[in-house]
Design an enzyme around this catalytic site. Structure first.
Site, short mmCIF file in Angstrom:
data_model
loop_
_atom_site.label_atom_id
_atom_site.label_comp_id
_atom_site.label_asym_id
_atom_site.label_seq_id
_atom_site.Cartn_x
_atom_site.Cartn_y
_atom_site.Cartn_z
N ASN A 1 0.93 -1.29 -0.04
CA ASN A 1 -0.02 -0.04 -0.10
C ASN A 1 0.85 1.31 -0.06
O ASN A 1 0.45 2.29 -0.67
CB ASN A 1 -1.14 0.17 1.07
CG ASN A 1 -0.25 0.06 2.65
OD1 ASN A 1 0.58 -0.65 2.59
ND2 ASN A 1 -1.02 0.58 3.43
N GLU B 1 3.65 -4.92 12.50
CA GLU B 1 2.70 -3.85 12.41
C GLU B 1 1.65 -4.51 11.26
O GLU B 1 1.76 -4.46 10.33
CB GLU B 1 3.38 -2.55 11.74
CG GLU B 1 2.33 -1.54 12.03
CD GLU B 1 1.73 -0.97 10.94
OE1 GLU B 1 0.37 -1.29 10.77
OE2 GLU B 1 2.40 -0.48 9.74
N CYS C 1 -3.32 0.99 6.80
CA CYS C 1 -3.82 0.52 8.10
C CYS C 1 -4.36 1.26 9.23
O CYS C 1 -5.13 0.68 10.08
CB CYS C 1 -2.27 -0.01 8.54
SG CYS C 1 -0.96 1.43 8.89
N GLU D 1 7.59 1.08 15.74
CA GLU D 1 8.58 1.43 15.07
C GLU D 1 8.41 3.15 15.08
O GLU D 1 7.72 3.60 16.12
CB GLU D 1 8.15 1.17 13.43
CG GLU D 1 8.03 -0.20 13.29
CD GLU D 1 7.83 -0.85 11.79
OE1 GLU D 1 8.80 -1.24 11.21
OE2 GLU D 1 6.75 -0.21 11.33
#
Length: 482
Positions: A150, A248, A282, A460
């Site tokens: 994405n 993630e 996300c 992250e």
């Protein structure tokens, strides 16, 4: 058609895996063919990375030297910014303005971790005896970074830059939908002075390339961004091998509108939060919770905004939303909309492919609003990852929190209210790694990012984003009295 090789030890390589095609989702045409890495190619690449780490002394360089190379990589990304933007546009269909912004973000990420690398210090810990005790942060070794389709350029920079800053060798396995950006960044890094073999890229499928990479005994850490089920599979392999993972994963983020909110501003943020990038994010605010007294007004505002979005070819300057990243993914989104209809949902806008004949060959889908669903409906609980917004009502804080937390996910959330005390109170109760108040989708490389529950493990970004790729050693020096 020429076949693009993957990148190992500073060279392009043709692998033993099944070659695959990159397809432009806006036109349905093939971009090019790519080589794929089989299990033997993976083993060779890991050996090259391990050898390069030992031979080059990358991890032994002084931080300013590593930082200098990271900064040079950022310069190289900027120099090739238009080329990189076009690579992403051809492979996942994002409009040109968004692709350019993501290239700029990738360069900024390398600059940030150059600064972190140069300035981060260790600690001298409080002594409890006649010794000096201190910590040392050391690289993990060979790191596998598996990235999604994405936002490939930003996601790859978000893993590569901190892992390199931490002194590791990195093997990137990009999505087979968007493989070429990582290959270009690896070439840029080599030209910037990164030793050959410290950054490698393996193209191929998850089964043929990804599983052998994650399973290899000399890969000492895995960092993955993508779907929750794939993340779960990677975590099982990592658990058997007792290696760290950073995951993630998916999201089903609630975007909350209280009755006292500035509805016009909130509607603009909701639009960007779900329809930017065709909803393939996300942190997309895919569940809109509206306090009942202003529900109809918000529906009117959102319907007007959804219907005004210009869906078109990614290179068209007027386009605000391009195609979905693949035809297969469009079918996935369509199945969710069909299920919403079957469960009693009302399509308030969109709900299908565009009628424009000029877009018929691409994987386009219209911005879609769905109302009238029960919170337990599949479309309200599972990640669609497309331009589909489910609109739900709530009455009070208790009702809201129960609904908002009522999924397996916990990546992000947004709150709109003029009552800051209430907004902060609700933010503390939401099970989400990031909560925005009176804004949405503001992201900073300096701020930790990750999820609760099935949305992932680890954080992250930020200084901790480099520490994620390091291990801590405690050192005691005896005979010292402080």
């Amino acid at each position: 058609m020429s076949r693009t090789g993957f990148f190992v030890g500073g060279e392009r390589v043709q692998g033993s895996g099944q070659p695959f095609a990159s397809v432009n989702p806006a036109t349905g045409e093939t971009n090019y063919e790519l080589a794929a890495a089989g299990a033997g190619d993976v083993a060779h690449c890991v050996a090259i990375a391990k050898e390069a780490l030992a031979r080059s002394q990358w991890c032994g360089l002084r931080p300013p030297e590593r930082a200098r190379i990271l900064g040079a990589i950022a310069d190289g990304i900027v120099a090739r910014s238009e080329d990189l933007a076009m690579i992403q546009l051809r492979e996942n269909g994002k409009v040109l303005a968004e692709c350019r912004a993501q290239v700029a973000s990738a360069a900024a990420t390398f600059r940030y971790y150059a600064a972190v690398c140069e300035t981060a210090g260790a600690e001298v810990t409080p002594s409890r005896g006649d010794y000096l005790s201190m910590t040392s942060y050391e690289p993990i070794g060979v790191v596998a970074a598996i990235t999604p389709w994405n936002s490939p350029l930003t996601m790859e920079a978000q893993k590569i830059a901190p892992a390199l800053a931490g002194g590791n060798a990195v093997i990137v396995k990009p999505s087979e939908v968007t493989p070429s950006g990582a290959l270009a960044v690896a070439e840029i890094a080599l030209a910037a002075g990164l030793p050959a073999g410290i950054l490698n890229v393996l193209t191929g499928t998850g089964v043929e390339t990804g599983i052998p990479l994650v399973s290899h005994p000399d890969v000492r850490m895995v960092s993955f961004t993508g779907g929750t089920e794939t993340g779960r599979s990677i975590a099982k392999i990592a658990a058997e091998r007792l290696i760290p993972v950073a995951l993630e994963l998916g999201g089903k983020s609630p975007h909350i509108i209280f009755e006292d909110a500035d509805l016009e501003r909130a509607a603009a943020a909701v639009q960007d939060g779900i329809f930017e990038g065709s909803g393939q994010s996300c942190v997309a605010g895919s569940r809109l919770f509206v306090q009942r007294p202003v529900l109809q007004r918000m529906i009117e505002l959102m319907r007007a905004r959804a219907e005004a979005i210009a869906v078109g070819m990614p290179l068209d300057p007027g386009s605000k939303m391009g195609p979905l990243a693949s035809f297969r993914h469009r079918e996935h989104v369509e199945r969710f909309v069909h299920s919403a209809r079957a469960e009693g949902g009302e399509i308030l806008a969109g709900g299908g492919r565009p009628s424009d004949a000029g877009l018929a060959k691409g994987a386009f889908y219209m911005p879609t609003l769905i109302g009238g669903l029960d919170p337990s409906a599949h479309a309200c609980r599972e990640e669609i990852f497309g331009p589909v917004l489910c609109i739900l009502a709530f009455d009070d804080e208790e009702d809201l929190v129960a609904q908002a937390n009522g999924t397996a996910y916990g990546l992000a959330a947004g709150i709109w209210s003029l009552d800051v005390t209430r907004a902060l109170r609700v933010a503390r109760r939401l099970e989400a790694g990031t909560v925005w108040i009176n804004t949405y989708k503001q992201l900073s490389i300096a701020t930790p990012f990750g999820g609760y529950k099935d949305s992932g493990i680890g954080r992250e970004k930020g200084v901790g984003g480099m520490r994620l790729y390091q291990q801590i050693k405690s050192i005691y020096l005896g005979g010292v009295r402080l």
